[in-house]
Design a protein around this motif. Structure first.
Motif, PDB file in Angstrom:
ATOM      1  N   ILE A 153      -2.257   3.507 -10.865  1.00 33.65           N
ATOM      2  CA  ILE A 153      -3.141   4.387 -10.108  1.00 33.65           C
ATOM      3  C   ILE A 153      -2.870   5.849 -10.452  1.00 33.65           C
ATOM      4  O   ILE A 153      -1.740   6.235 -10.731  1.00 33.65           O
ATOM      5  N   THR A 211      -2.449   9.743  -9.647  1.00 35.74           N
ATOM      6  CA  THR A 211      -1.964  10.511  -8.509  1.00 35.74           C
ATOM      7  C   THR A 211      -1.487  11.874  -8.999  1.00 35.74           C
ATOM      8  O   THR A 211      -1.323  12.093 -10.196  1.00 35.74           O
ATOM      9  N   THR A 232      -4.201   3.101  -0.260  1.00 32.78           N
ATOM     10  CA  THR A 232      -4.268   2.799  -1.678  1.00 32.78           C
ATOM     11  C   THR A 232      -3.390   1.587  -1.966  1.00 32.78           C
ATOM     12  O   THR A 232      -2.208   1.571  -1.616  1.00 32.78           O
ATOM     13  N   ASN A 268      -8.784   3.816  -5.705  1.00 36.79           N
ATOM     14  CA  ASN A 268      -8.909   2.394  -5.371  1.00 36.79           C
ATOM     15  C   ASN A 268      -8.557   2.159  -3.908  1.00 36.79           C
ATOM     16  O   ASN A 268      -7.794   1.283  -3.576  1.00 36.79           O
ATOM     17  N   ILE A 269      -9.155   2.938  -3.022  1.00 43.38           N
ATOM     18  CA  ILE A 269      -8.883   2.801  -1.595  1.00 43.38           C
ATOM     19  C   ILE A 269      -9.315   1.410  -1.132  1.00 43.38           C
ATOM     20  O   ILE A 269     -10.425   0.974  -1.404  1.00 43.38           O
ATOM     21  N   THR A 303       0.846  -1.197   0.000  1.00 46.63           N
ATOM     22  CA  THR A 303       0.000   0.000   0.000  1.00 46.63           C
ATOM     23  C   THR A 303       0.879   1.244   0.000  1.00 46.63           C
ATOM     24  O   THR A 303       2.072   1.190   0.310  1.00 46.63           O
ATOM     25  N   THR A 362      -2.380   9.233  -3.817  1.00 53.38           N
ATOM     26  CA  THR A 362      -3.833   9.291  -3.970  1.00 53.38           C
ATOM     27  C   THR A 362      -4.303   8.468  -5.149  1.00 53.38           C
ATOM     28  O   THR A 362      -3.601   8.322  -6.143  1.00 53.38           O
TER      29      THR A 362
END
Length: 144
Positions: free
Chosen positions: A96, A98, A75, A67-68, A60, A64
């Motif tokens: 992801i 960001t 994330t 897909n929390i 993790t 940002t």
């Protein structure tokens, strides 16, 4: 055409350790400033020496994204498949979204039961992908 920045993070280059979270402070000079304001980040390579019998299942990050991980507030940066020994394969890469050029990157390793741990040693390569700054700005502008 996409443009890339690569950053190698390792257990020996961390700035600080907060519990089981490795913190990296990334100087702005590590990135090219002629990039769009947002990017995608993914793990493209990893080498991990695990601690005792613990097996890493996923990593993790504080970067940002949308897909929390359910009920964890983190994330998920990538899922890991353990082969034998210290050999890990990255499943389907998670790219992801960001903010571009992050100055701080946190990395935490997790076991299959979601508990976190510190591997003995690791190196991972992050790939930051940027689209054309003009096209990206137009897409962001017209999303509202």
């Amino acid at each position: 055409m996409e443009i890339y920045d690569y950053i190698v993070l390792s257990s020996t280059t961390k700035n600080q350790l907060q519990g089981d979270t490795f913190e990296f402070l990334v100087p702005p000079t590590y990135y090219n400033e002629q990039r769009s304001p947002v990017c995608r980040v993914e793990v493209v390579q990893i080498h991990l020496t695990k601690h005792s019998s613990k097996k890493a299942a996923y990593i993790t990050t504080n970067l940002t994204a949308n897909n929390i991980f359910y009920n964890k507030g983190k994330t998920v940066l990538c899922l890991l498949n353990n082969n034998e020994g210290n050999s890990y394969q990255i499943g389907e890469p998670l790219a992801i979204s960001t903010s571009a050029r992050p100055s701080k990157i946190d990395i935490t390793f997790h076991e299959p039961d979601d508990s976190s741990f510190q591997p003995d040693n690791f190196k991972l390569v992050l790939k930051f992908s940027y689209g054309n700054p003009k096209d990206t700005s137009l897409k962001i502008q017209y999303q509202n």
